[in-house]
Write a protein that holds these residues in place. Structure first.
Motif, PDB file in Angstrom:
ATOM      1  N   MET A   1       0.850  -1.195   0.000  1.00 37.97           N
ATOM      2  CA  MET A   1       0.000   0.000   0.000  1.00 37.97           C
ATOM      3  C   MET A   1       0.891   1.252   0.000  1.00 37.97           C
ATOM      4  SD  MET A   1      -2.825   1.151   2.854  1.00 37.97           S
ATOM      5  CE  MET A   1      -3.935  -0.190   2.590  1.00 37.97           C
TER       6      MET A   1
ATOM      7  N   MET B   1     -13.654  13.296  -6.399  1.00 40.51           N
ATOM      8  CA  MET B   1     -14.336  13.027  -5.129  1.00 40.51           C
ATOM      9  C   MET B   1     -13.332  12.548  -4.068  1.00 40.51           C
ATOM     10  SD  MET B   1     -17.980  11.094  -4.588  1.00 40.51           S
ATOM     11  CE  MET B   1     -17.546   9.623  -5.508  1.00 40.51           C
TER      12      MET B   1
ATOM     13  N   TYR C   1     -10.259  13.970  -3.314  1.00 42.47           N
ATOM     14  CA  TYR C   1      -8.834  14.241  -3.455  1.00 42.47           C
ATOM     15  C   TYR C   1      -8.575  15.554  -4.191  1.00 42.47           C
ATOM     16  CZ  TYR C   1      -8.844  12.793  -8.417  1.00 42.47           C
ATOM     17  OH  TYR C   1      -9.076  12.699  -9.762  1.00 42.47           O
TER      18      TYR C   1
ATOM     19  N   LYS D   1      -0.981  14.062  -5.046  1.00 42.41           N
ATOM     20  CA  LYS D   1      -2.360  13.812  -4.604  1.00 42.41           C
ATOM     21  C   LYS D   1      -2.461  13.909  -3.094  1.00 42.41           C
ATOM     22  CE  LYS D   1      -2.775  10.953  -8.562  1.00 42.41           C
ATOM     23  NZ  LYS D   1      -2.020   9.800  -9.003  1.00 42.41           N
TER      24      LYS D   1
ATOM     25  N   LEU E   1      -5.351  13.250  -0.078  1.00 38.93           N
ATOM     26  CA  LEU E   1      -6.652  12.660   0.214  1.00 38.93           C
ATOM     27  C   LEU E   1      -7.269  13.345   1.414  1.00 38.93           C
ATOM     28  CD1 LEU E   1      -5.767   8.857  -0.154  1.00 38.93           C
ATOM     29  CD2 LEU E   1      -6.421  10.489  -1.911  1.00 38.93           C
ATOM     30  N   ASN E   2      -8.579  13.598   1.318  1.00 33.29           N
ATOM     31  CA  ASN E   2      -9.328  14.182   2.424  1.00 33.29           C
ATOM     32  C   ASN E   2      -8.668  15.443   2.962  1.00 33.29           C
ATOM     33  OD1 ASN E   2     -11.676  14.072   4.056  1.00 33.29           O
ATOM     34  ND2 ASN E   2     -10.511  13.213   5.764  1.00 33.29           N
TER      35      ASN E   2
ATOM     36  N   LEU F   1     -18.986   9.604  -1.585  1.00 33.76           N
ATOM     37  CA  LEU F   1     -18.356   8.392  -1.083  1.00 33.76           C
ATOM     38  C   LEU F   1     -16.967   8.723  -0.563  1.00 33.76           C
ATOM     39  CD1 LEU F   1     -19.390   5.961  -3.949  1.00 33.76           C
ATOM     40  CD2 LEU F   1     -20.529   6.369  -1.768  1.00 33.76           C
TER      41      LEU F   1
ATOM     42  N   TYR G   1     -13.157   8.100   4.579  1.00 34.40           N
ATOM     43  CA  TYR G   1     -12.972   8.775   5.867  1.00 34.40           C
ATOM     44  C   TYR G   1     -14.305   9.139   6.504  1.00 34.40           C
ATOM     45  CZ  TYR G   1      -8.436   9.215   3.677  1.00 34.40           C
ATOM     46  OH  TYR G   1      -7.261   8.941   3.037  1.00 34.40           O
TER      47      TYR G   1
ATOM     48  N   ASN H   1     -14.532  11.190   8.921  1.00 33.73           N
ATOM     49  CA  ASN H   1     -14.440  12.641   9.122  1.00 33.73           C
ATOM     50  C   ASN H   1     -14.161  13.331   7.794  1.00 33.73           C
ATOM     51  OD1 ASN H   1     -11.761  11.823   8.718  1.00 33.73           O
ATOM     52  ND2 ASN H   1     -10.955  13.531   9.911  1.00 33.73           N
ATOM     53  N   ASP H   2     -14.888  12.955   6.749  1.00 33.19           N
ATOM     54  CA  ASP H   2     -14.658  13.563   5.436  1.00 33.19           C
ATOM     55  C   ASP H   2     -14.756  15.083   5.548  1.00 33.19           C
ATOM     56  OD1 ASP H   2     -15.605  14.663   2.675  1.00 33.19           O
ATOM     57  OD2 ASP H   2     -14.837  12.661   2.259  1.00 33.19           O
TER      58      ASP H   2
ATOM     59  N   TYR I   1     -15.171   5.748  -9.980  1.00 26.14           N
ATOM     60  CA  TYR I   1     -15.058   7.200  -9.799  1.00 26.14           C
ATOM     61  C   TYR I   1     -13.611   7.687  -9.938  1.00 26.14           C
ATOM     62  CZ  TYR I   1     -19.802   6.295  -8.377  1.00 26.14           C
ATOM     63  OH  TYR I   1     -21.107   5.853  -8.375  1.00 26.14           O
ATOM     64  N   ALA I   2     -12.742   6.786 -10.429  1.00 27.06           N
ATOM     65  CA  ALA I   2     -11.346   7.151 -10.778  1.00 27.06           C
ATOM     66  C   ALA I   2     -10.613   7.828  -9.628  1.00 27.06           C
ATOM     67  CB  ALA I   2     -11.324   8.041 -12.025  1.00 27.06           C
ATOM     68  N   LEU I   3     -10.614   7.170  -8.483  1.00 24.22           N
ATOM     69  CA  LEU I   3     -10.031   7.763  -7.286  1.00 24.22           C
ATOM     70  C   LEU I   3      -8.620   7.249  -7.039  1.00 24.22           C
ATOM     71  CD1 LEU I   3     -13.174   7.321  -4.993  1.00 24.22           C
ATOM     72  CD2 LEU I   3     -12.585   9.238  -6.492  1.00 24.22           C
ATOM     73  N   PRO I   4      -7.773   8.058  -6.421  1.00 28.98           N
ATOM     74  CA  PRO I   4      -6.412   7.611  -6.111  1.00 28.98           C
ATOM     75  C   PRO I   4      -6.323   6.953  -4.740  1.00 28.98           C
ATOM     76  CG  PRO I   4      -6.620   9.930  -5.583  1.00 28.98           C
ATOM     77  CD  PRO I   4      -7.970   9.483  -6.096  1.00 28.98           C
ATOM     78  N   ASN I   5      -7.461   6.559  -4.189  1.00 27.79           N
ATOM     79  CA  ASN I   5      -7.519   6.075  -2.797  1.00 27.79           C
ATOM     80  C   ASN I   5      -6.548   4.962  -2.493  1.00 27.79           C
ATOM     81  OD1 ASN I   5      -9.773   7.738  -2.928  1.00 27.79           O
ATOM     82  ND2 ASN I   5     -10.885   6.510  -1.419  1.00 27.79           N
ATOM     83  N   VAL I   6      -5.998   5.016  -1.308  1.00 24.77           N
ATOM     84  CA  VAL I   6      -5.197   3.899  -0.819  1.00 24.77           C
ATOM     85  C   VAL I   6      -6.050   3.014   0.090  1.00 24.77           C
ATOM     86  CG1 VAL I   6      -3.007   5.070  -1.043  1.00 24.77           C
ATOM     87  CG2 VAL I   6      -4.270   5.292   1.055  1.00 24.77           C
ATOM     88  N   GLN I   7      -7.084   3.602   0.700  1.00 21.64           N
ATOM     89  CA  GLN I   7      -8.023   2.802   1.482  1.00 21.64           C
ATOM     90  C   GLN I   7      -9.316   2.650   0.696  1.00 21.64           C
ATOM     91  OE1 GLN I   7      -6.734   5.641   3.201  1.00 21.64           O
ATOM     92  NE2 GLN I   7      -5.470   4.745   4.806  1.00 21.64           N
TER      93      GLN I   7
ATOM     94  N   ASN J   1      -5.816   8.752 -12.483  1.00 21.34           N
ATOM     95  CA  ASN J   1      -5.199   8.002 -11.374  1.00 21.34           C
ATOM     96  C   ASN J   1      -5.054   6.512 -11.692  1.00 21.34           C
ATOM     97  OD1 ASN J   1      -5.226  10.379  -9.648  1.00 21.34           O
ATOM     98  ND2 ASN J   1      -7.442  10.076  -9.584  1.00 21.34           N
TER      99      ASN J   1
END
Lengths: 73, 228
Positions: free
Chosen positions: A1, A23, A25, A42, A44-45, B129, B132, B134-135, B171-177, B202
């Protein structure tokens, strides 16, 4: 990760008031205390900067942030 | 001829959409040249001249045979300017929605920021979506969405779940979680937004619906939070 580092609270507050790139980021340019600028990174949040594999950046290393310019597609 | 993109070019290409999975067909100019040329770029770094490309590609817009197996040896470094990515031509349906693919994702259409501002109906629900709880785009004090925030529509969110689709890719997000929370927003009729299709970004495909609220929403439009 992928690794991530939390930004300083003052910069989180700044980013929280700026538009997102998608959404959850933002694409930002980061300034570090050694003078380097990291472009189009990038976050996040509004709080977690995603790091590249070999990077070793700490919260206190980050001194400035601004939104990256939107690129044309 | 085959080139390796200079670092600045790699960075620029990484922030542009693909023409197809793993490659970009681009029009660009070399420094100090006025002539626009076509290239195929693999993995945002290997740049291959597409000889006679422009006329050929316009006659054969989605010809995957243009994209042969990438060669394995690099030549000189190259930088380019004025880059336009050429996407495979798709039928213009004239609507935001366009065609639907497997998993009910949209296969054409512009991003939200490229579409007109519209007023909310006052009755529609949007869903944000997030990984987090606490978005930070949800103002829990005034119960609203902060300016400059994205959501999807309730319908697209429900479709994502129904299709057991991957929201990070949709939604083409770079999320790690992974996505864990859904925040429900019901904008008032005085609130405005732009709706569009999530573009590839991403390293994700996109294709979901997105709504961008440049001014956020009015107070008391944030309804509830649920687990995704």
């Amino acid at each position: 990760m992928p690794q991530q580092v939390k930004l300083p609270e003052t910069l989180i507050a700044i980013l929280s008031g700026l538009p997102e790139s998608g959404m959850g980021y933002q694409l930002v340019d980061i300034t570090l205390k050694d003078g380097r600028t990291l472009s189009r990174r990038k976050v996040l949040n509004a709080e977690f900067l995603l790091l590249e594999e070999t990077e070793n950046i700490h919260t206190e290393d980050v001194t400035g942030v601004m939104l990256s310019q939107r690129s044309s597609s | 001829m085959i080139y390796k993109a200079e670092n600045k070019l790699i960075e620029e290409l990484l922030n542009k959409p693909e023409s197809g999975m793993g490659y970009q067909i681009i029009e660009a100019k070399r420094p100090f040249s006025r002539r626009r040329e076509m290239f195929v770029v693999y993995n945002s770094e290997m740049v291959v001249e597409l000889e006679d490309g422009l006329d050929f590609y316009k006659k054969h817009p989605a010809d995957e045979s243009l994209v042969a197996e990438p060669p394995v040896t690099y030549g000189d470094k190259i930088s380019l300017t004025g880059i336009d990515v050429i996407k495979p031509r798709r039928e213009d349906t004239g609507s935001i929605a366009g065609e639907l693919s497997e998993k009910r994702r949209y296969t054409n259409g512009k991003a939200a920021l490229d579409n007109a501002l519209v007023n909310a109906s006052g009755k529609d629900t949007f869903v944000r979506l997030s990984a987090y709880y606490n978005d930070r785009r949800i103002d829990t004090v005034n119960k609203k969405l902060r300016p400059g925030s994205y959501t999807t529509t309730l319908a697209d969110y429900l479709e994502c779940k129904k299709q057991k689709d991957n929201p990070v890719d949709r939604y083409a997000l770079p999320n790690v979680q992974p996505i864990a929370w859904a925040f429900y927003i019901e904008p008032k009729a005085s609130d405005t937004y732009q709706e569009g299709i999530v573009q590839p970004a991403n390293g994700r495909n996109g294709g979901g619906l997105e709504a961008f609220f440049a001014r956020g929403t009015s107070d008391h439009t944030f309804l509830k939070t649920t687990i995704y």
